[in-house]
Design a protein around this motif. Structure first.
Motif, PDB file in Angstrom:
ATOM      1  N   SER A  37      -9.152   0.026   2.795  1.00 42.89           N
ATOM      2  CA  SER A  37      -8.407   0.842   3.703  1.00 42.89           C
ATOM      3  C   SER A  37      -7.687   2.165   3.435  1.00 42.89           C
ATOM      4  N   CYS A  38      -7.259   2.359   2.049  1.00 48.71           N
ATOM      5  CA  CYS A  38      -6.878   3.448   1.165  1.00 48.71           C
ATOM      6  C   CYS A  38      -7.899   4.469   1.098  1.00 48.71           C
ATOM      7  N   HIS A  91       0.710  -1.111   0.156  1.00 53.30           N
ATOM      8  CA  HIS A  91      -0.003  -0.019  -0.106  1.00 53.30           C
ATOM      9  C   HIS A  91       0.844   1.362   0.038  1.00 53.30           C
ATOM     10  N   HIS A  98      -6.312   1.832  -7.503  1.00 53.30           N
ATOM     11  CA  HIS A  98      -6.180   1.034  -6.212  1.00 53.30           C
ATOM     12  C   HIS A  98      -7.159   1.285  -5.312  1.00 53.30           C
ATOM     13  N   CYS A 158      -9.161  -1.018  -2.787  1.00 49.41           N
ATOM     14  CA  CYS A 158      -8.700  -0.982  -1.443  1.00 49.41           C
ATOM     15  C   CYS A 158      -9.504  -0.318  -0.555  1.00 49.41           C
TER      16      CYS A 158
HETATM   17 ZN   LIG Z   1      -4.347   0.299  -0.088  1.00 49.67          ZN
END
Ligand SMILES: [Zn+2]
Length: 245
Positions: free
Chosen positions: A38-39, A6, A32, A36
């Protein structure tokens, strides 16, 4: 996906949140973010922080977790871990944007304080004006004219309700280290301080009621002098006027 996979995206999120990410990095980051969570959360946290920096008074602290992440991104922390860090245009822009947001925030707080103090002064003036109007409507209020050099005005005195108000215009402007001081004059000529004034010189000035702790029946006059800032125990400076009542 491990934490380290990440990292390249994580580093670009602050710049992306402020719309300052280098164009070539935008598409990979957006791809991404699609996959994702969490991002996406990280991005949401940056957006909330930059919004609250702009909008919130008083300023909000970023959450402890976000702060730790920001601290890890400081140049010193980075230097130890990654000696070849390149400061791209986007990162410099983020830094400048954050400094600008903080400056704006401090500026807003100072402006709000200045407005609050102006508002308090205006409220005082309105209240004093209403008191003077009310006194004029009492049948027992006496009015004494004041005319000394450039200073004109009136003393409104109501012995029955133990109240007095000064209305003044044309007071000479005085330096910062001086003040006007009001004195109540006893039959033996002793003076008792009845307050300090620093009116705006170009507007008619209405004093606060002069009655709080003094029984006006014990006095025979009222006067005003110029004294050092903070006032004096007894008159030492130029007398502006004296009225005997
Ligand atoms: Zn990520």
């Amino acid at each position: 996906m491990t934490y380290y996979e990440h990292v390249p995206f994580r580093e670009n999120i602050p710049a992306y949140a402020l719309g300052a990410l280098d164009a070539e990095d935008v598409a990979p980051l957006e791809a991404h973010l699609q996959i994702c969570a969490s991002c996406r959360d990280e991005l949401a946290a940056y957006r909330a922080t930059s919004d609250s920096l702009l909008m919130a008074l008083p300023p909000q602290q970023p959450s402890a977790a976000l702060r730790r992440r920001l601290q890890r991104r400081l140049p010193n922390a980075q230097k130890a871990a990654r000696p070849h860090l390149k400061w791209s245009f986007g990162r410099v822009a983020v830094g400048l944007a954050i400094v600008l947001l903080l400056t704006l925030n401090v500026f807003s707080i100072l402006q709000v304080r200045a407005l609050q103090s102006q508002q308090a002064q205006l409220t005082d003036q309105i209240q004093n004006g209403q008191m003077a109007l009310a006194m004029l409507s009492y049948p027992n209020t006496q009015s004494f004219p004041i005319k000394e050099e450039s200073v004109t005005g009136s003393l409104l005195l109501d012995k029955e309700y133990n109240n007095a108000v000064l209305i003044l215009r044309g007071l000479p402007s005085i330096p910062e280290d001086q003040t006007y001081q009001i004195w109540l004059i006893a039959p033996n000529e002793e003076r008792t301080s009845a307050g300090l004034l620093r009116p705006q010189t170009d507007l008619p000035f209405i004093s606060e009621p002069i009655y709080s702790t003094h029984d006006l029946a014990n006095f025979v006059g009222i006067g005003m002098t110029i004294e050092p800032a903070g006032g004096s125990d007894h008159p030492t400076g130029l007398q502006i006027f004296r009225i005997d009542f």
